[in-house]
Design a protein around this motif. Structure first.
Motif, PDB file in Angstrom:
ATOM      1  N   MET A  68       0.831  -1.211   0.000  1.00 42.88           N
ATOM      2  CA  MET A  68       0.000   0.000   0.000  1.00 42.88           C
ATOM      3  C   MET A  68       0.860   1.254   0.000  1.00 42.88           C
ATOM      4  SD  MET A  68      -3.283  -0.869   2.469  1.00 42.88           S
ATOM      5  CE  MET A  68      -2.376  -1.447   3.886  1.00 42.88           C
ATOM      6  N   HIS A  69       1.978   1.212   0.723  1.00 35.51           N
ATOM      7  CA  HIS A  69       2.882   2.371   0.763  1.00 35.51           C
ATOM      8  C   HIS A  69       3.527   2.598  -0.601  1.00 35.51           C
ATOM      9  CE1 HIS A  69       6.633   4.595   1.766  1.00 35.51           C
ATOM     10  NE2 HIS A  69       5.815   5.228   2.591  1.00 35.51           N
ATOM     11  N   ASN A  70       3.921   1.513  -1.251  1.00 29.66           N
ATOM     12  CA  ASN A  70       4.499   1.645  -2.591  1.00 29.66           C
ATOM     13  C   ASN A  70       3.489   2.226  -3.572  1.00 29.66           C
ATOM     14  OD1 ASN A  70       7.155   0.774  -2.186  1.00 29.66           O
ATOM     15  ND2 ASN A  70       6.580  -1.390  -2.326  1.00 29.66           N
ATOM     16  N   TYR A  71       2.237   1.779  -3.471  1.00 29.46           N
ATOM     17  CA  TYR A  71       1.195   2.352  -4.351  1.00 29.46           C
ATOM     18  C   TYR A  71       1.023   3.835  -4.068  1.00 29.46           C
ATOM     19  CZ  TYR A  71      -3.379   3.707  -6.052  1.00 29.46           C
ATOM     20  OH  TYR A  71      -4.393   4.400  -6.669  1.00 29.46           O
ATOM     21  N   LYS A  72       1.004   4.203  -2.798  1.00 31.93           N
ATOM     22  CA  LYS A  72       0.818   5.600  -2.409  1.00 31.93           C
ATOM     23  C   LYS A  72       1.980   6.469  -2.909  1.00 31.93           C
ATOM     24  CE  LYS A  72      -0.810   8.128   1.664  1.00 31.93           C
ATOM     25  NZ  LYS A  72      -2.108   8.460   1.057  1.00 31.93           N
ATOM     26  N   ALA A  73       3.185   5.857  -2.978  1.00 30.36           N
ATOM     27  CA  ALA A  73       4.378   6.579  -3.448  1.00 30.36           C
ATOM     28  C   ALA A  73       4.574   6.436  -4.957  1.00 30.36           C
ATOM     29  CB  ALA A  73       5.604   6.071  -2.711  1.00 30.36           C
TER      30      ALA A  73
END
Length: 680
Positions: free
Chosen positions: A496-501
């Motif tokens: 989820m963090h990678n998607y957000k970034a």
């Protein structure tokens, strides 16, 4: 049947041991009970240390807090204002800094034993307390009935007022009681005689601990009191669960047997008497029997002797119409319920059971077969070794389930996250049990995830590239650390963090690893597990290793933190309805993130991810999408369909979300999304 005869002494012991084994299956072994208690203990300890002066404190109480997980066990919660305290005497006000504590004084001069009026001594800023104040005799008192009205939150549909609590049912099965109260750090003078009674049980260390923790006041008056609507009842809930925790396992199982016998036998005697006795009466009788040392030896082969003594105590109380509160004996728990014709009828029915002897236990469906097995086969060999009663996998299912259910933290911002981490760091060096260490580990992983996203959100779109880079690097490090001592599901936060970034391919590489792990035959997803495959794969390894390799759970989002922009509407809706966390099936989140990432890379694969999500939501029978979480699962499917322009399918999904049990409290968001479709 005369169980006192020497000729059947061996048979009696076999009977006791058989019932002991059955109760360990129903109530739990001593290890299972310890797991339940100690995981709650560590969560409560963290919350107490983090709580600010102006915040509320909530604890689990009742039978669940005591270590029971029976079908009829309620979820009981107590909540109080941390900056309000009750005192018994004006001289005790010097213990508090009144600039940040609202003081309330107890006035029991006109109340029955165990009840009191609460006079507001210093001003309060809490609007609920202000609204509950009533003038009497030129003083300002807090009305219990008015405060109940002010604090009614209607957590779930159909909640009602029940005694001092807001009560209701979740999905028509799990009952809950939620009681607002006031805390008092000082032991009640009216319960001072209890201290002097504690000669044999509990020991002095437990007594001192109980006294140090004081008591609480719950909003309910005595029906026969002069000020029923203003009075408060003194609650010893915290003291009681400490007493229950000091019981040996045979004593605890006897208490459990009384609760089972109440529900399955005593409550079935007649409609006139089936609501007169309650579980609290069973707990009270066990306390008195243990303290008076009536049973010389509490052990498996003597279990039914302990039960029978408790049952005789209860019958005697009903005959006299007196059930003395364990802490304040002058408070007769039977006073307003068990009297007159109802008392006579109940006594005759209980005496009828007594005349049958222990054979009356045959009326309990849960116990019956274990008694008849021994009666028909007196030479039956019975093993009471608890270690052989449950498999390693069964213990692990219970442990991981308790750990998951007790991660209750919801820090509001980065500063709150940091405070949690500081408290957790200090607790690492404290003497903790093996279960508490694992619980602390799980809480730490969750707080690290909250911290990582809070930090990332703080520097997003600031235009300060260097700070964004540093924040991103620190966030990724925290999420990887959380995944190292978390479970399979914790890897999802990295995705989820990678998607957000905007690192879509990195996110997809993580979802692929997760999907591979979820396809493993040794997977433990809540209680869904193949015991043989699980034991073959991770049996004998540390719990940390098991958790990381083979355990998965739902994704829990703190609604104060944005993880996926596309779910922000739902999180805000939940917060508006006082729901601080969102619970989403892991399998739904995996497909959702894959869909979101593939939209930027390959629309064909995005469509495939959406179709897989649709099959899961439409056809899962509770294996991967539980009944509790179908509201948000349909919602996420609708979001995906709306994003691809399939508006009619999205409308259907949103409508389905509205018909589900509102566990996540996202109804407002769903209605907003339906309106945004502009379908006429």
């Amino acid at each position: 049947m005369d169980f006192s005869s020497r000729n059947v002494e061996t048979g009696f012991q076999h009977l006791c041991e058989s019932v002991f084994v059955r109760l360990c299956q129903i109530v739990g072994t001593s290890v299972q009970v310890a797991i339940r208690r100690e995981t709650v203990d560590i969560t409560e300890m963290v919350e107490r240390r983090v709580a600010e002066n102006d915040e509320d404190i909530a604890i689990l109480s009742g039978s669940m807090r005591e270590g029971f997980r029976l079908k009829e066990s309620d979820l009981d919660f107590m909540k109080w204002l941390n900056n309000h305290r009750v005192i018994w005497d004006m001289c005790q006000s010097e213990y508090y800094y009144t600039e940040n504590k609202t003081l309330i004084i107890s006035d029991s001069s006109e109340s029955p034993p165990g009840f009191t009026l609460l006079e507001l001594l210093t001003p309060t800023t809490d609007r609920r307390v202000q609204s509950a104040c009533v003038p009497m005799n030129d003083r300002l008192y807090i009305s219990s009935s008015l405060l109940r009205q002010q604090t009614q939150t209607h957590h779930y549909p159909g909640s009602t007022e029940h005694g001092p609590c807001e009560s209701g049912e979740i999905l028509g099965r799990l009952e809950y009681d939620f009681a607002w109260c006031f805390a008092c750090d000082i032991w009640p003078p009216s319960a001072s005689s209890w201290i002097n009674r504690c000669l044999s049980w509990p020991d002095r260390e437990v007594v001192d601990d109980i006294i140090r923790n004081g008591c609480h006041f719950v909003p309910i008056g005595h029906p026969l009191g002069l000020h029923e609507h203003e009075e408060w009842r003194i609650s010893f809930s915290v003291a009681e669960h400490k007493l229950v925790h000091t019981m040996n396992h045979c004593q605890f199982l006897t208490y459990g047997l009384l609760k089972i016998f109440l529900k399955e036998v005593m409550d079935k005697l007649s409609e006139e008497t089936n609501k007169l006795l309650c579980s609290y009466h069973m707990k009270t009788v066990v306390f008195w029997v243990i303290q008076q040392n009536v049973v010389p030896l509490w052990c498996p082969h003597n279990l039914l002797a302990g039960f029978w003594v408790c049952f005789k105590f209860l019958i005697n109380w009903v005959y006299k119409g007196v059930c003395p509160n364990f802490f304040i004996p002058k408070n007769n728990l039977f006073l307003t319920k068990i009297h007159g014709s109802a008392q006579r009828s109940l006594f005759l029915q209980l005496h009828g059971l007594y005349e049958k002897g222990l054979v009356c236990l045959l009326q309990s469906p849960s116990i019956r077969s274990y008694i008849t097995d021994v009666l028909y086969n007196p030479r039956l060999s019975i093993c009471t070794n608890e270690d052989r009663m449950k498999s390693e996998c069964e213990y692990d299912v219970g442990l991981f389930h308790e750990i998951n259910r007790n991660v209750s933290q919801a820090p509001e911002n980065l500063a709150s996250c940091i405070k949690y981490l500081q408290v957790l760091e200090l607790m690492i060096g404290e003497p903790l049990t093996q279960y508490q260490v694992l619980m602390l580990q799980r809480i730490t992983a969750y707080i690290l995830q909250n911290t990582a996203f809070s930090l990332h959100n703080m520097y997003t779109n600031t235009g300060l590239n260097k700070q964004m880079y540093i924040a991103d690097r620190i966030s990724r490090h925290m999420l990887k650390l959380a995944a190292k001592f978390g479970c399979i599901s914790d890897m999802m936060f990295i995705a989820m963090h990678n998607y957000k970034a905007l690192r879509y391919r990195d996110a997809l590489s993580i979802t692929k690893i997760i999907k591979d792990k979820l396809a493993q035959p040794d997977l433990m997803y809540y209680a869904h597990v193949d015991p043989e495959r699980y034991t073959e794969s991770v049996g004998g390894q540390s719990w940390s290793t098991k958790m990381r390799k083979a355990v998965a759970r739902n994704i829990v989002l703190n609604n104060n933190v944005c993880y996926i922009n596309e779910l922000l509407t739902e999180q805000k809706s939940a917060l508006q309805n006082n729901r601080h966390k969102s619970f989403i099936p892991l399998f739904v989140v995996v497909q959702f993130v894959e869909f979101l990432c593939y939209r930027h890379i390959d629309t064909t694969l995005a469509q495939t991810a959406q179709e897989e999500l649709q099959v899961l939501v439409h056809h899962d029978q509770g294996l991967y999408v539980s009944e509790h979480h179908r509201d948000i699962s349909w919602e996420i499917l609708g979001i995906c369909q709306q994003m691809t322009g399939n508006l009619h399918a999205a409308l259907f999904s949103y409508q389905q979300s509205c018909t589900q049990y509102p566990w996540n409290k996202i109804q407002n968001a769903t209605q907003m999304r339906i309106q945004d479709l502009h379908i006429t």
